[in-house]
Design an enzyme around this catalytic site. Structure first.
Site, short mmCIF file in Angstrom:
data_model
loop_
_atom_site.label_atom_id
_atom_site.label_comp_id
_atom_site.label_asym_id
_atom_site.label_seq_id
_atom_site.Cartn_x
_atom_site.Cartn_y
_atom_site.Cartn_z
N LYS A 66 -0.71 -13.24 -5.11
CA LYS A 66 -1.26 -12.01 -4.52
C LYS A 66 -1.04 -10.76 -5.36
O LYS A 66 -0.98 -9.64 -4.85
CB LYS A 66 -0.73 -11.77 -3.09
CG LYS A 66 -0.82 -12.95 -2.17
CD LYS A 66 -2.10 -13.75 -2.29
CE LYS A 66 -3.35 -13.02 -1.84
NZ LYS A 66 -4.56 -13.85 -2.18
N TRP A 71 -8.69 -11.21 -10.06
CA TRP A 71 -9.23 -10.18 -10.97
C TRP A 71 -8.96 -10.56 -12.43
O TRP A 71 -9.86 -10.53 -13.28
CB TRP A 71 -8.57 -8.84 -10.62
CG TRP A 71 -9.10 -7.64 -11.34
CD1 TRP A 71 -10.33 -7.49 -11.92
CD2 TRP A 71 -8.41 -6.40 -11.55
NE1 TRP A 71 -10.45 -6.23 -12.46
CE2 TRP A 71 -9.28 -5.54 -12.24
CE3 TRP A 71 -7.14 -5.92 -11.21
CZ2 TRP A 71 -8.92 -4.24 -12.61
CZ3 TRP A 71 -6.79 -4.62 -11.56
CH2 TRP A 71 -7.67 -3.79 -12.26
N HIS A 130 1.38 -20.30 -11.04
CA HIS A 130 2.36 -19.37 -10.46
C HIS A 130 3.79 -19.78 -10.84
O HIS A 130 4.76 -19.19 -10.34
CB HIS A 130 2.28 -19.38 -8.94
CG HIS A 130 1.02 -18.76 -8.38
ND1 HIS A 130 0.49 -17.58 -8.85
CD2 HIS A 130 0.22 -19.14 -7.35
CE1 HIS A 130 -0.58 -17.27 -8.13
NE2 HIS A 130 -0.77 -18.21 -7.22
N ARG A 152 2.85 -7.17 -9.57
CA ARG A 152 2.39 -6.02 -8.80
C ARG A 152 3.55 -5.48 -7.97
O ARG A 152 4.50 -6.22 -7.69
CB ARG A 152 1.27 -6.55 -7.88
CG ARG A 152 0.59 -5.56 -7.01
CD ARG A 152 -0.42 -6.28 -6.13
NE ARG A 152 -1.27 -5.32 -5.46
CZ ARG A 152 -2.17 -5.63 -4.53
NH1 ARG A 152 -2.35 -6.89 -4.17
NH2 ARG A 152 -2.90 -4.70 -3.97
N ARG A 284 -9.68 -8.34 -0.36
CA ARG A 284 -9.34 -7.64 0.88
C ARG A 284 -9.57 -6.16 0.71
O ARG A 284 -10.61 -5.65 1.08
CB ARG A 284 -7.89 -7.96 1.30
CG ARG A 284 -7.55 -7.58 2.73
CD ARG A 284 -6.10 -7.88 3.05
NE ARG A 284 -5.17 -7.13 2.21
CZ ARG A 284 -4.69 -5.93 2.48
NH1 ARG A 284 -5.01 -5.33 3.60
NH2 ARG A 284 -3.86 -5.31 1.64
N GLY A 286 -7.96 -4.34 -2.39
CA GLY A 286 -7.92 -4.11 -3.84
C GLY A 286 -7.44 -2.72 -4.22
O GLY A 286 -7.94 -2.12 -5.16
P1 A3P Z 1 -5.07 -6.81 -1.40
O1 A3P Z 1 -4.73 -7.88 -0.40
O2 A3P Z 1 -4.03 -5.76 -1.51
O3 A3P Z 1 -6.43 -6.23 -1.18
P2 A3P Z 1 -4.59 -12.73 -5.96
O4 A3P Z 1 -5.91 -12.68 -6.63
O5 A3P Z 1 -3.43 -12.88 -6.87
O6 A3P Z 1 -4.61 -13.65 -4.80
O7 A3P Z 1 -4.37 -11.24 -5.37
C1 A3P Z 1 -5.20 -10.77 -4.34
C2 A3P Z 1 -5.20 -9.26 -4.37
O8 A3P Z 1 -6.02 -8.81 -5.45
C3 A3P Z 1 -5.83 -8.73 -3.09
O9 A3P Z 1 -5.15 -7.50 -2.84
C4 A3P Z 1 -7.28 -8.52 -3.53
O10 A3P Z 1 -7.99 -7.64 -2.72
C5 A3P Z 1 -7.07 -7.99 -4.94
N1 A3P Z 1 -8.28 -8.16 -5.78
C6 A3P Z 1 -9.15 -9.19 -5.78
N2 A3P Z 1 -10.13 -8.99 -6.68
C7 A3P Z 1 -9.87 -7.80 -7.27
C8 A3P Z 1 -10.55 -7.04 -8.28
N3 A3P Z 1 -11.67 -7.47 -8.84
N4 A3P Z 1 -10.00 -5.86 -8.64
C9 A3P Z 1 -8.86 -5.42 -8.06
N5 A3P Z 1 -8.19 -6.08 -7.10
C10 A3P Z 1 -8.68 -7.26 -6.70
#
Ligand code: A3P
Length: 318
Positions: A66, A71, A130, A152, A284, A286
């Site tokens: 997360k 991204w 991970h 993060r 969600r 981002g």
């Molecule tokens: P939030 O839940 O705070 O919105 P992972 O990809 O490691 O599972 O992490 C998910 C987090 O990255 C989520 O954060 C998601 O919304 C955010 N995220 C996904 N795509 C993204 C993008 N293109 N740019 C920035 N954040 C992104």
């Protein structure tokens, strides 16, 4: 449970019976090599530790869950393939979620005791994991393959993890207690946690061996995306050329991989990744600092104290 009866080898079952365990957010986590992991991914961890053979040209994206993995996968895939897959309506990221283009070792390729056939992967091969630094398959340490690490602010990571887990447990999200999950996260009991060991393991290695490991933070990437995309390109030996700069390649990739663009693609609204999770669950908000909308001030202070204590003297801050 069903998984333990059907899908875990005798060897894995014997190991599980010896490990410390805790119930967290409706799943049982086991402590293996110092980190917490559920039974199914743990079987994948064992398989990839035994069988994955890294090549010198491989690139491995390693992240805390997360922290923005989706991204980073999109950015890296677009960067590496930009010569033969320019950003057009036929780009693979239009029809595929990033997790199906850059696959996890332990959560995907090596789950269910599969030993995947990686012969069809073209070089440079791009994988993700991970796993903590010390638990990476031996060949990753021994080869010249590159590691890109992303983490993060743990406060935002926790909030993101909690929302994601509720979505995965959609049939009974109400019985996942936010307070209990937070308490466990502070104790370091969460998938691939403790977060401080995970982050410090990679941070210290990036100081020792900056050619091998690039250490990135989500907040920095949000603040200065162009700078970090150029760093990424240099690190993986495909720097943005002067001509590409004038053509606007950096902004093109960043715009294409932006939260709003990826989230609104049909595949990410309706599809599921090969592991069964809905693609929409990976998008969600981002944003940086969303924890303020979910944690009380006391919870924020508590986690900040842990962060201060654990990272004190490391040179790392959130
Ligand atoms: P939030 O839940 O705070 O919105 P992972 O990809 O490691 O599972 O992490 C998910 C987090 O990255 C989520 O954060 C998601 O919304 C955010 N995220 C996904 N795509 C993204 C993008 N293109 N740019 C920035 N954040 C992104």
């Amino acid at each position: 449970d069903k998984f333990l009866k059907e899908e875990v080898t005798e060897e894995c079952k014997a190991l599980l019976s010896t490990l410390p365990k805790e119930e967290v957010m409706l799943s049982t986590l086991y402590k293996y090599q110092g980190f917490w992991c559920a039974a199914r991914p743990l079987a994948g961890v064992l398989a990839c530790q035994q069988h994955f053979q890294a090549q010198d040209t491989d690139i491995l994206l390693t992240t805390t869950p997360k922290s923005g993995t989706t991204w980073l996968k999109a950015l890296m895939f677009a960067l590496i393939n930009r010569k033969h897959s320019p950003i057009t309506k036929d780009h693979p990221l239009i029809a595929n979620n990033p997790h199906d283009l850059v696959r996890y070792l332990e959560l995907d390729l090596y789950v269910n005791h599969q030993v995947p056939d990686l012969a069809s992967f073209t070089s440079p091969r791009l994988f993700s994991t991970h796993l903590p630094f010390v638990s990476l398959p031996k060949s990753v340490h021994q080869s010249a393959c590159k590691l890109v690490y992303l983490c993060r602010d743990p406060k935002d990571t926790f909030v993101s993890l909690w929302h994601f887990t509720r979505k995965l447990r959609a049939q009974n999200p109400e019985i996942i207690s936010f307070e209990a999950a937070f308490h466990n996260y502070c104790k370091g009991v969460n998938p691939f946690g403790p977060f401080w060991d995970h982050i410090l393991g990679y941070w210290n290695e990036s100081l020792r061996n900056p050619e091998k490991l690039l250490f990135l933070q989500y907040e920095d990437m949000k603040k200065q995306p162009r700078l970090h995309l150029r760093r990424l390109a240099e690190f993986i030996r495909c720097p943005i050329s002067a001509q590409e700069e004038t053509e606007g390649v950096v902004d093109e990739i960043l715009g294409f991989c932006s939260f709003d663009n990826l989230r609104n693609l049909k595949v990410n609204k309706d599809g599921r990744v090969s592991t069964g999770v809905e693609n929409s669950a990976f998008f969600r908000r981002g944003e940086v600092g969303d924890w303020k909308n979910h944690l009380t001030a006391e919870m924020g202070d508590r986690l900040d104290k842990i962060i201060e204590e654990k990272f004190c003297g490391s040179g790392l801050s959130f």
